[in-house]
Design a protein around this motif. Structure first.
Motif, PDB file in Angstrom:
ATOM      1  N   ILE A 170       0.853  -1.188   0.000  1.00 43.79           N
ATOM      2  CA  ILE A 170       0.000   0.000   0.000  1.00 43.79           C
ATOM      3  C   ILE A 170       0.890   1.239   0.000  1.00 43.79           C
ATOM      4  O   ILE A 170       1.946   1.250   0.634  1.00 43.79           O
ATOM      5  CB  ILE A 170      -0.911   0.020   1.245  1.00 43.79           C
ATOM      6  N   TRP A 171       0.458   2.268  -0.717  1.00 39.98           N
ATOM      7  CA  TRP A 171       1.074   3.597  -0.578  1.00 39.98           C
ATOM      8  C   TRP A 171       0.029   4.561  -0.051  1.00 39.98           C
ATOM      9  O   TRP A 171      -1.110   4.600  -0.548  1.00 39.98           O
ATOM     10  CB  TRP A 171       1.598   4.132  -1.917  1.00 39.98           C
ATOM     11  N   ILE A 172       0.418   5.342   0.953  1.00 31.84           N
ATOM     12  CA  ILE A 172      -0.439   6.397   1.471  1.00 31.84           C
ATOM     13  C   ILE A 172       0.442   7.563   1.922  1.00 31.84           C
ATOM     14  O   ILE A 172       1.551   7.353   2.434  1.00 31.84           O
ATOM     15  CB  ILE A 172      -1.340   5.895   2.618  1.00 31.84           C
ATOM     16  N   ALA A 173      -0.028   8.781   1.703  1.00 29.95           N
ATOM     17  CA  ALA A 173       0.736   9.959   2.113  1.00 29.95           C
ATOM     18  C   ALA A 173       0.643  10.146   3.621  1.00 29.95           C
ATOM     19  O   ALA A 173      -0.333   9.742   4.260  1.00 29.95           O
ATOM     20  CB  ALA A 173       0.213  11.203   1.400  1.00 29.95           C
ATOM     21  N   GLN A 174       1.665  10.773   4.203  1.00 29.37           N
ATOM     22  CA  GLN A 174       1.728  10.960   5.649  1.00 29.37           C
ATOM     23  C   GLN A 174       0.759  12.039   6.145  1.00 29.37           C
ATOM     24  O   GLN A 174       0.599  12.207   7.351  1.00 29.37           O
ATOM     25  CB  GLN A 174       3.153  11.338   6.073  1.00 29.37           C
ATOM     26  N   ARG A 175       0.118  12.741   5.217  1.00 26.74           N
ATOM     27  CA  ARG A 175      -0.837  13.772   5.581  1.00 26.74           C
ATOM     28  C   ARG A 175      -1.859  13.888   4.451  1.00 26.74           C
ATOM     29  O   ARG A 175      -1.645  13.378   3.351  1.00 26.74           O
ATOM     30  CB  ARG A 175      -0.159  15.124   5.790  1.00 26.74           C
ATOM     31  N   GLU A 176      -2.969  14.528   4.737  1.00 26.59           N
ATOM     32  CA  GLU A 176      -3.969  14.764   3.703  1.00 26.59           C
ATOM     33  C   GLU A 176      -3.472  15.874   2.790  1.00 26.59           C
ATOM     34  O   GLU A 176      -3.232  17.001   3.226  1.00 26.59           O
ATOM     35  CB  GLU A 176      -5.300  15.168   4.345  1.00 26.59           C
ATOM     36  N   GLY A 177      -3.295  15.551   1.529  1.00 24.29           N
ATOM     37  CA  GLY A 177      -2.779  16.543   0.581  1.00 24.29           C
ATOM     38  C   GLY A 177      -1.266  16.684   0.686  1.00 24.29           C
ATOM     39  O   GLY A 177      -0.616  16.123   1.568  1.00 24.29           O
ATOM     40  N   ARG A 178      -0.716  17.456  -0.232  1.00 25.12           N
ATOM     41  CA  ARG A 178       0.737  17.667  -0.246  1.00 25.12           C
ATOM     42  C   ARG A 178       1.147  18.745   0.752  1.00 25.12           C
ATOM     43  O   ARG A 178       0.391  19.692   0.996  1.00 25.12           O
ATOM     44  CB  ARG A 178       1.180  18.098  -1.648  1.00 25.12           C
ATOM     45  N   ALA A 179       2.341  18.588   1.326  1.00 23.63           N
ATOM     46  CA  ALA A 179       2.916  19.656   2.151  1.00 23.63           C
ATOM     47  C   ALA A 179       3.497  20.675   1.177  1.00 23.63           C
ATOM     48  O   ALA A 179       4.594  20.498   0.657  1.00 23.63           O
ATOM     49  CB  ALA A 179       3.995  19.108   3.073  1.00 23.63           C
ATOM     50  N   LYS A 180       2.748  21.735   0.926  1.00 23.77           N
ATOM     51  CA  LYS A 180       3.137  22.633  -0.167  1.00 23.77           C
ATOM     52  C   LYS A 180       4.404  23.427   0.133  1.00 23.77           C
ATOM     53  O   LYS A 180       5.023  23.974  -0.770  1.00 23.77           O
ATOM     54  CB  LYS A 180       1.971  23.552  -0.526  1.00 23.77           C
ATOM     55  N   ASP A 181       4.792  23.505   1.417  1.00 22.88           N
ATOM     56  CA  ASP A 181       6.057  24.160   1.743  1.00 22.88           C
ATOM     57  C   ASP A 181       7.168  23.133   1.962  1.00 22.88           C
ATOM     58  O   ASP A 181       8.272  23.486   2.389  1.00 22.88           O
ATOM     59  CB  ASP A 181       5.905  25.060   2.978  1.00 22.88           C
ATOM     60  N   SER A 182       6.883  21.850   1.672  1.00 19.97           N
ATOM     61  CA  SER A 182       7.850  20.748   1.811  1.00 19.97           C
ATOM     62  C   SER A 182       8.332  20.538   3.238  1.00 19.97           C
ATOM     63  O   SER A 182       9.373  19.916   3.454  1.00 19.97           O
ATOM     64  CB  SER A 182       9.060  20.962   0.880  1.00 19.97           C
ATOM     65  N   ASP A 183       7.591  21.042   4.212  1.00 14.41           N
ATOM     66  CA  ASP A 183       7.897  20.758   5.621  1.00 14.41           C
ATOM     67  C   ASP A 183       7.074  19.525   5.994  1.00 14.41           C
ATOM     68  O   ASP A 183       5.942  19.630   6.450  1.00 14.41           O
ATOM     69  CB  ASP A 183       7.535  21.954   6.499  1.00 14.41           C
ATOM     70  N   ASP A 184       7.656  18.359   5.777  1.00 11.69           N
ATOM     71  CA  ASP A 184       6.914  17.104   5.826  1.00 11.69           C
ATOM     72  C   ASP A 184       6.695  16.642   7.260  1.00 11.69           C
ATOM     73  O   ASP A 184       7.656  16.330   7.982  1.00 11.69           O
ATOM     74  CB  ASP A 184       7.670  16.031   5.045  1.00 11.69           C
ATOM     75  N   ARG A 185       5.423  16.564   7.675  1.00 18.58           N
ATOM     76  CA  ARG A 185       5.051  16.144   9.028  1.00 18.58           C
ATOM     77  C   ARG A 185       3.881  15.169   8.947  1.00 18.58           C
ATOM     78  O   ARG A 185       2.917  15.402   8.219  1.00 18.58           O
ATOM     79  CB  ARG A 185       4.625  17.354   9.880  1.00 18.58           C
TER      80      ARG A 185
END
Length: 382
Positions: free
Chosen positions: A179-194
């Motif tokens: 499975i692939w799933i993102a770590q948050r809903e939607g993209r982190a548009k400032d690339s500060d990945d949390r």
């Protein structure tokens, strides 16, 4: 394998669903246009004939998606690779990753899994907000995507989240899929990945046992995705200014379509994927009596640390960080040529932004921040 009926609304299509899905796609004029754009030298009748021979989703992916992604990498990138040395290619995992590109993050993962000796690709979590046309919904479900429902009431969302989690557990444990799933809903548009705790809470709604045991059953692997260039950086910066200047700003449906097309066809430079060790051992060491909020915070923090420490940083990241800080602290990581190329790139991207009250200084800072944040987060792990 018989999939429980309760998942029919969200699951990928199974082999029994594919013939009807193919026929719906074949007669759709927008699908035909897309095929002509992707495979311009292949007669449409040949594409149809090949589709009809694909009896499983994996056969479809190998026949069409793998070839498309390989050609794409050859034209709009310097290439891509994945370091999967910390996991076993005979295992089945939930890849929880940072999110840069709407379409390609999961697409490249599927290709790279095959390149790294996995016998299958991954099922993909995709938000229903992206399924703006019936043929897109058909195509993504043929391509092993399952649907995350985002437009529902609070009560419906709770039920939808539980069903989603139960499907993910079923896919890993019974279907033996990744499975692939993102770590948050939607993209982190400032690339500060949390990592959002809400994603972990959803994942723990299915399965059996304690929170820790339920998450262990998904075999979570933190996955770091590093693009040298983000083709959508100017669109993300534009959205930042729109949100700043327009009260209650909301994107139009066509904005996601533009982002998907720009992300797919834009130049990405070098691409690197890196798999951290599976979380099972880490989870097993946690105190099961820890308060729930502390438990989710601890797990999210560990995932973030694993994603941040496994970034591949490029000269762009260090240049952007120094430009933001007005320093040369990281100048050993890049050359004057690198700096000149990146400065020209930023100016070219800014020129693509069309706004009535264009705030160039603000927009420049937004784009620089997108490239600097991976370096900031990586350096913090040291």
């Amino acid at each position: 394998m018989k999939v429980p009926d309760e998942f029919d609304e969200i699951r990928p299509y199974g082999p029994e669903d594919l013939p009807d899905a193919y026929e719906r796609l074949i007669v759709d004029p927008q699908f035909r246009t897309m095929v002509g754009y992707i495979f311009p030298k292949v007669p449409y009748d040949d594409v149809i004939a090949k589709m009809r021979t694909c009896k499983t989703n994996l056969e479809f992916q190998k026949a069409f998606c793998y070839k498309f992604l390989a050609n794409l990498l050859a034209t709009v990138s310097k290439g891509a690779e994945m370091d999967s040395s910390d996991i076993c290619n005979t295992g089945r995992y939930t890849f929880l990753s940072n999110h840069r590109d709407i379409v390609l993050d999961s697409g490249f993962l599927s290709k790279l899994l095959l390149d790294n000796g996995f016998t299958t690709t991954c099922e993909i979590a995709i938000g229903d907000n992206l399924l703006v046309m019936p043929w897109i919904k058909d195509l993504v479900r043929v391509n092993k995507s399952f649907i995350v429902q985002r437009s529902a009431s609070m009560r419906q969302m709770l039920m939808a989240s539980k069903r989603l989690s139960e499907y993910m557990h079923f896919a890993i444990l019974e279907k033996k899929e990744n499975i692939w799933i993102a770590q948050r809903e939607g993209r982190a548009k400032d690339s500060d990945d949390r990592t959002q705790n809400s994603i972990l809470k959803m994942m723990a709604m299915g399965g059996q046992g304690s929170i820790i045991e339920r998450l262990e059953q998904l075999h979570i692997v933190p996955l770091s995705i590093s693009y040298e260039f983000d083709p959508c950086d100017f669109l993300k910066a534009k959205e930042f200014q729109q949100k700043r200047d327009i009260l209650d700003f909301k994107k139009a449906k066509e904005d996601d379509v533009i982002s998907m097309k720009t992300g797919v066809m834009g130049y990405k430079g070098h691409i690197h994927y890196h798999c951290a060790p599976c979380l099972d051992d880490f989870l097993h060491q946690l105190d099961p009596d820890m308060p729930k909020l502390d438990l989710y915070d601890t797990i999210a923090h560990h995932i973030d640390h694993e994603i941040h420490r496994n970034y591949l940083l490029y000269p762009n990241n260090y240049i952007a960080l120094d430009m933001l800080n007005g320093s040369t602290m990281h100048s050993s990581k890049y050359t004057s040529h690198d700096e000149a190329v990146f400065e020209k790139y930023i100016n070219d991207q800014l020129a693509k932004i069309l706004l009535p009250n264009k705030d160039e200084a603000f927009l420049r800072k937004c784009i620089l921040t997108m490239y600097a944040n991976p370096a900031i987060n990586y350096l913090a792990t040291l």
